[in-house]
Design a protein around this motif. Sequence first.
Motif, short mmCIF file in Angstrom:
data_model
loop_
_atom_site.label_atom_id
_atom_site.label_comp_id
_atom_site.label_asym_id
_atom_site.label_seq_id
_atom_site.Cartn_x
_atom_site.Cartn_y
_atom_site.Cartn_z
N LEU A 47 0.86 -1.18 0.00
CA LEU A 47 0.00 0.00 0.00
C LEU A 47 0.90 1.23 0.00
O LEU A 47 1.68 1.44 0.92
N GLY A 48 0.77 2.05 -1.06
CA GLY A 48 1.70 3.14 -1.30
C GLY A 48 1.31 4.49 -0.73
O GLY A 48 1.99 5.48 -1.02
N SER A 49 0.25 4.54 0.09
CA SER A 49 -0.13 5.81 0.71
C SER A 49 -1.11 5.52 1.85
O SER A 49 -1.70 4.45 1.92
N ARG A 50 -1.27 6.52 2.70
CA ARG A 50 -2.25 6.39 3.78
C ARG A 50 -3.65 6.22 3.19
O ARG A 50 -4.45 5.43 3.70
N ALA A 51 -3.96 6.94 2.11
CA ALA A 51 -5.28 6.84 1.49
C ALA A 51 -5.54 5.41 1.01
O ALA A 51 -6.66 4.90 1.15
N GLU A 52 -4.54 4.75 0.44
CA GLU A 52 -4.72 3.35 0.01
C GLU A 52 -5.03 2.46 1.20
O GLU A 52 -5.89 1.58 1.12
N TYR A 53 -4.31 2.66 2.31
CA TYR A 53 -4.56 1.87 3.51
C TYR A 53 -5.95 2.16 4.06
O TYR A 53 -6.68 1.24 4.47
N GLU A 54 -6.37 3.42 4.04
CA GLU A 54 -7.70 3.75 4.53
C GLU A 54 -8.79 3.06 3.70
O GLU A 54 -9.79 2.59 4.24
N ARG A 55 -8.58 2.97 2.39
CA ARG A 55 -9.54 2.26 1.54
C ARG A 55 -9.55 0.76 1.86
O ARG A 55 -10.62 0.13 1.92
N GLU A 56 -8.36 0.20 2.07
CA GLU A 56 -8.26 -1.23 2.44
C GLU A 56 -8.98 -1.48 3.77
O GLU A 56 -9.75 -2.43 3.91
N TRP A 57 -8.73 -0.62 4.75
CA TRP A 57 -9.36 -0.71 6.07
C TRP A 57 -10.88 -0.67 5.92
O TRP A 57 -11.60 -1.47 6.52
N ALA A 58 -11.39 0.26 5.11
CA ALA A 58 -12.83 0.39 4.88
C ALA A 58 -13.41 -0.89 4.28
O ALA A 58 -14.51 -1.31 4.64
N SER A 59 -12.65 -1.53 3.38
CA SER A 59 -13.14 -2.78 2.78
C SER A 59 -13.17 -3.89 3.83
O SER A 59 -14.08 -4.72 3.82
N TRP A 60 -12.19 -3.91 4.74
CA TRP A 60 -12.22 -4.90 5.82
C TRP A 60 -13.44 -4.66 6.71
O TRP A 60 -14.14 -5.60 7.09
N GLU A 61 -13.68 -3.38 7.05
CA GLU A 61 -14.84 -3.06 7.89
C GLU A 61 -16.15 -3.47 7.20
O GLU A 61 -17.06 -3.97 7.86
N ALA A 62 -16.22 -3.26 5.90
CA ALA A 62 -17.43 -3.61 5.15
C ALA A 62 -17.73 -5.10 5.23
O ALA A 62 -18.88 -5.52 5.14
N SER A 63 -16.67 -5.91 5.43
CA SER A 63 -16.86 -7.35 5.54
C SER A 63 -17.07 -7.79 6.99
O SER A 63 -17.13 -8.99 7.28
N GLY A 64 -17.18 -6.82 7.92
CA GLY A 64 -17.45 -7.14 9.31
C GLY A 64 -16.24 -7.15 10.21
O GLY A 64 -16.34 -7.46 11.40
N TRP A 65 -15.07 -6.80 9.70
CA TRP A 65 -13.83 -6.82 10.48
C TRP A 65 -13.78 -5.67 11.47
O TRP A 65 -14.24 -4.57 11.18
N ARG A 66 -13.20 -5.96 12.64
CA ARG A 66 -13.04 -4.94 13.68
C ARG A 66 -11.92 -5.36 14.63
O ARG A 66 -11.76 -6.54 14.92
N VAL A 67 -11.16 -4.39 15.12
CA VAL A 67 -10.13 -4.63 16.13
C VAL A 67 -10.82 -4.62 17.49
O VAL A 67 -11.55 -3.69 17.82
N LEU A 68 -10.55 -5.66 18.28
CA LEU A 68 -11.12 -5.74 19.63
C LEU A 68 -10.10 -5.37 20.70
O LEU A 68 -10.46 -4.82 21.74
#
Length: 134
Positions: A47-68
Amino acid sequence: MNSSPAERTVLACAADLVAAFATHDRERYFACFDPTATFVFPTGPFLGSRAEYEREWASWEASGWRVLACESSDQRADEVAEGVVVFTHRVRTTTEDADGEHELDERETIVFRRDSDGAWTAVHEHLSSTPEGA
């Protein structure tokens, strides 16, 4: 070890970053990273930028992912050049997704750089699995 003012400051910055991640505080977590930061994780693309990571994070969240939860240990900060500190640690993270809870044991390196205004931000993160027995 960890004796210079820069190293002590980065240890505090890293503690804030880990605390934000541990509570799934997306806004506070990403604020720790420079917009040009790069990221390498054990799975997934570079991931070549913070924005790319933020998009990846959002896709994980969309699938139900969360840090506990997230715990950091074996912390080390090394000032390798003026305005650059390498932070390493072992990180144990509990996440959840559609398949349930997951426990991760990983090692992480985060490179911090002092900005022109004196603030320290993360410019690179590399995460890898901790080998058995380590």
